[in-house]
Each structure stands twice: as structure tokens, then as C-alpha cells.
Scaffold this active site. Structure first.
Site, PDB file in Angstrom:
ATOM      1  N   GLY A  14     -27.224  85.319  25.122  1.00  0.00           N
ATOM      2  CA  GLY A  14     -26.703  85.950  25.812  1.00  0.00           C
ATOM      3  C   GLY A  14     -25.874  87.036  25.879  1.00  0.00           C
ATOM      4  O   GLY A  14     -24.957  87.210  26.842  1.00  0.00           O
ATOM      5  N   THR A  15     -25.806  87.107  24.184  1.00  0.00           N
ATOM      6  CA  THR A  15     -24.700  87.751  23.638  1.00  0.00           C
ATOM      7  C   THR A  15     -24.623  89.633  24.280  1.00  0.00           C
ATOM      8  O   THR A  15     -23.846  89.971  24.144  1.00  0.00           O
ATOM      9  CB  THR A  15     -24.622  87.925  22.282  1.00  0.00           C
ATOM     10  OG1 THR A  15     -25.321  88.055  21.877  1.00  0.00           O
ATOM     11  CG2 THR A  15     -24.307  86.473  22.399  1.00  0.00           C
ATOM     12  N   MET A  88     -36.720  85.988  26.113  1.00  0.00           N
ATOM     13  CA  MET A  88     -38.448  85.515  25.444  1.00  0.00           C
ATOM     14  C   MET A  88     -39.889  84.872  26.158  1.00  0.00           C
ATOM     15  O   MET A  88     -40.671  84.275  24.801  1.00  0.00           O
ATOM     16  CB  MET A  88     -37.964  84.030  24.413  1.00  0.00           C
ATOM     17  CG  MET A  88     -36.486  84.862  23.871  1.00  0.00           C
ATOM     18  SD  MET A  88     -37.087  86.389  22.950  1.00  0.00           S
ATOM     19  CE  MET A  88     -37.484  85.699  21.254  1.00  0.00           C
ATOM     20  N   LEU A  91     -44.778  88.931  30.468  1.00  0.00           N
ATOM     21  CA  LEU A  91     -43.926  88.954  32.180  1.00  0.00           C
ATOM     22  C   LEU A  91     -46.068  88.989  32.240  1.00  0.00           C
ATOM     23  O   LEU A  91     -46.081  90.006  31.754  1.00  0.00           O
ATOM     24  CB  LEU A  91     -42.550  90.716  32.966  1.00  0.00           C
ATOM     25  CG  LEU A  91     -41.707  90.213  31.857  1.00  0.00           C
ATOM     26  CD1 LEU A  91     -41.029  92.036  32.367  1.00  0.00           C
ATOM     27  CD2 LEU A  91     -41.146  89.147  33.413  1.00  0.00           C
ATOM     28  N   ASN A 105     -36.487  96.947  27.617  1.00  0.00           N
ATOM     29  CA  ASN A 105     -36.202  95.477  26.612  1.00  0.00           C
ATOM     30  C   ASN A 105     -36.134  96.092  25.336  1.00  0.00           C
ATOM     31  O   ASN A 105     -35.318  97.461  24.872  1.00  0.00           O
ATOM     32  CB  ASN A 105     -37.569  95.314  25.726  1.00  0.00           C
ATOM     33  CG  ASN A 105     -37.669  94.181  25.297  1.00  0.00           C
ATOM     34  OD1 ASN A 105     -36.787  93.395  25.455  1.00  0.00           O
ATOM     35  ND2 ASN A 105     -38.473  94.420  24.492  1.00  0.00           N
ATOM     36  N   HIS A 107     -35.400  95.629  21.264  1.00  0.00           N
ATOM     37  CA  HIS A 107     -36.440  94.651  20.178  1.00  0.00           C
ATOM     38  C   HIS A 107     -35.322  94.561  19.280  1.00  0.00           C
ATOM     39  O   HIS A 107     -34.908  95.238  18.593  1.00  0.00           O
ATOM     40  CB  HIS A 107     -37.948  95.169  20.287  1.00  0.00           C
ATOM     41  CG  HIS A 107     -38.196  94.261  19.379  1.00  0.00           C
ATOM     42  ND1 HIS A 107     -39.396  92.463  19.626  1.00  0.00           N
ATOM     43  CD2 HIS A 107     -39.042  93.593  17.975  1.00  0.00           C
ATOM     44  CE1 HIS A 107     -40.040  92.278  18.636  1.00  0.00           C
ATOM     45  NE2 HIS A 107     -39.324  93.147  17.895  1.00  0.00           N
TER      46      HIS A 107
HETATM   47  C1  GAR Z   1     -31.676  89.468  20.018  1.00  0.00           C
HETATM   48  O1  GAR Z   1     -31.262  89.958  19.426  1.00  0.00           O
HETATM   49  C2  GAR Z   1     -33.255  90.480  21.294  1.00  0.00           C
HETATM   50  O2  GAR Z   1     -32.924  91.329  20.128  1.00  0.00           O
HETATM   51  C3  GAR Z   1     -33.965  89.654  21.047  1.00  0.00           C
HETATM   52  O3  GAR Z   1     -33.323  88.255  21.053  1.00  0.00           O
HETATM   53  C4  GAR Z   1     -31.697  88.273  21.049  1.00  0.00           C
HETATM   54  C5  GAR Z   1     -31.453  87.859  22.071  1.00  0.00           C
HETATM   55  O4  GAR Z   1     -30.124  87.822  21.777  1.00  0.00           O
HETATM   56  N1  GAR Z   1     -35.157  89.773  21.949  1.00  0.00           N
HETATM   57  C6  GAR Z   1     -36.268  89.682  21.604  1.00  0.00           C
HETATM   58  O5  GAR Z   1     -36.708  88.630  20.459  1.00  0.00           O
HETATM   59  C7  GAR Z   1     -37.363  89.667  21.873  1.00  0.00           C
HETATM   60  N2  GAR Z   1     -38.585  90.078  21.663  1.00  0.00           N
HETATM   61  P1  GAR Z   1     -28.803  87.433  22.990  1.00  0.00           P
HETATM   62  O6  GAR Z   1     -29.234  85.971  24.186  1.00  0.00           O
HETATM   63  O7  GAR Z   1     -27.920  86.518  22.056  1.00  0.00           O
HETATM   64  O8  GAR Z   1     -28.297  88.384  23.683  1.00  0.00           O
END
Ligand code: GAR
Length: 185
Positions: A14-15, A88, A91, A105, A107
């Protein structure tokens, strides 16, 4: 200013969510985060929902009743936009259609390159020169939909999965907010 009622979906640390919350506290930032939806009840990122007293809901996307409950909450809280910030799961078409409003989103690659999972491993395998992140609208097809913006950097010979992830995420923190400003201000 009138802010857009927003729901953020997360799965892990969740950063990105944290950065979005901090920015949303700024008077001039166009969103108000009224709900957090999370695919995992043990996710670290839920600590940010608790810290800022934002209601949250644990969503099992394989369960139709859970899906209905999320849709009801989105309606009750008059949510106008969903932000997938490290969500992740996929939907369902039914969910996307029923919500019927914008879903964005972020990515961790320069789409259309490297859709799906294991992004950093695949980028290194292909010996890419550049990488970065993309903010795009969500459609029923994975990691497709109109691109709002991309941010990039050059890959160093010494980069590995860990360093690429760190550099990409550092770009993401501003990119998501910039995309929101681009759309709504
Ligand atoms: C992020 O880097 C985002 O781009 C990726 O998950 C990470 C979540 O980090 N998303 C995907 O790969 C979606 N396909 P966070 O929970 O620290 O924000």
C-alpha cells in the site's frame, strides 16, 4: 474545491495508497478517498486505512456475494472513481460493467510492454534499455485501456529485480497523482 469521491483497491504494502492519501489531504488535490477495498485481510497497506480512519472492506473477488457488497458500498458512498493501486486480482467483467464509471490502474512497466505478472524479471530477461510505469483506464482486457501517462527511466547494467522495483515505485508515487490531476483539474 469539490472533490471526487474515490475508492482505492490494494492487495499488499500500500505504498502507492499512502502517497495518494497524503496528496488527497491537500485542498487542491481533486480526490477524496472515502473507501479502501483490499483483497487480503493481512495486507500491510490496511494500516494506512486505520491510521487515517478510512473505512475498508475485504473483497473476495471470486465470491459473488462479496462482489455485490462492494458494489453496494461504492453506491452508498457515491464513489465516482476507483484507483487500482497494487491490486493484484482481476476484476470481473460483471463488476466493471456494474460499476459503470472510471477505473484507473497503475502498472509497473511501459505498457503495452510487459503486461501481467513477473514484470521486472521479464524486463531483465528481454534486456530492455528503458522501463517505467503506466497509468491507464481499466477495461475488460488485462492491462489494456487508454493510457493516461507513462514515466520512464534508463536501466542500469547493475540493476536487478529489487532495484528496478524500487526505481519504478519511486516514479509511480508521483505518476499516479499526476494522472489524476491531468484528468480532473
Ligand atoms: C506497484 O508497483 C504496482 O505498480 C504494482 O504493484 C505494486 C504495489 O505496490 N501493480 C501491479 O503489478 C498490477 N499489475 P504498493 O502496494 O506498495 O503500492
Amino acid at each position: 474545491m469539490v472533490k471526487i469521491n474515490t475508492c482505492v483497491f490494494i492487495s499488499g504494502k500500500g505504498t502507492n495508497l499512502k502517497k495518494l492519501i497524503l496528496n488527497s489531504l491537500n485542498y487542491n488535490f481533486p480526490i477524496k478517498i472515502k473507501l479502501i477495498v483490499c483483497s487480503n485481510k493481512y495486507a500491510d497497506g490496511l494500516k494506512f486505512a486505520k491510521k487515517w480512519s478510512i473505512p475498508y472492506f475485504i473483497f473476495d473477488n471470486k465470491n459473488t456475494l462479496s462482489e455485490k457488497k462492494v458494489l453496494t458500498q461504492l453506491k452508498n458512498k457515491k464513489i465516482n472513481i476507483i484507483l487500482l493501486a497494487g491490486y493484484m486480482k482481476i476484476l470481473s467483467k460483471r463488476f466493471i460493467r456494474s460499476f459503470g464509471k472510471s477505473i484507473l490502474n497503475i502498472h509497473p512497466s511501459l505498457l503495452p510492454k510487459f503486461k501481467g505478472l513477473n514484470t521486472f524479471e521479464n524486463i531483465l530477461k528481454k534486456q530492455e534499455k528503458k522501463t517505467g510505469c503506466t497509468v491507464h483506464f481499466v477495461t475488460e482486457k488485462l492491462d489494456e485501456g487508454n493510457i493516461i501517462l507513462k514515466r520512464s527511466f534508463y536501466i542500469d547494467k547493475k540493476d536487478d529485480v529489487k532495484s528496478l522495483k524500487k526505481k519504478t515505485q519511486n516514479l509511480e508515487y508521483n505518476a499516479f497523482s499526476e494522472a489524476i490531476i491531468k484528468l480532473f483539474r
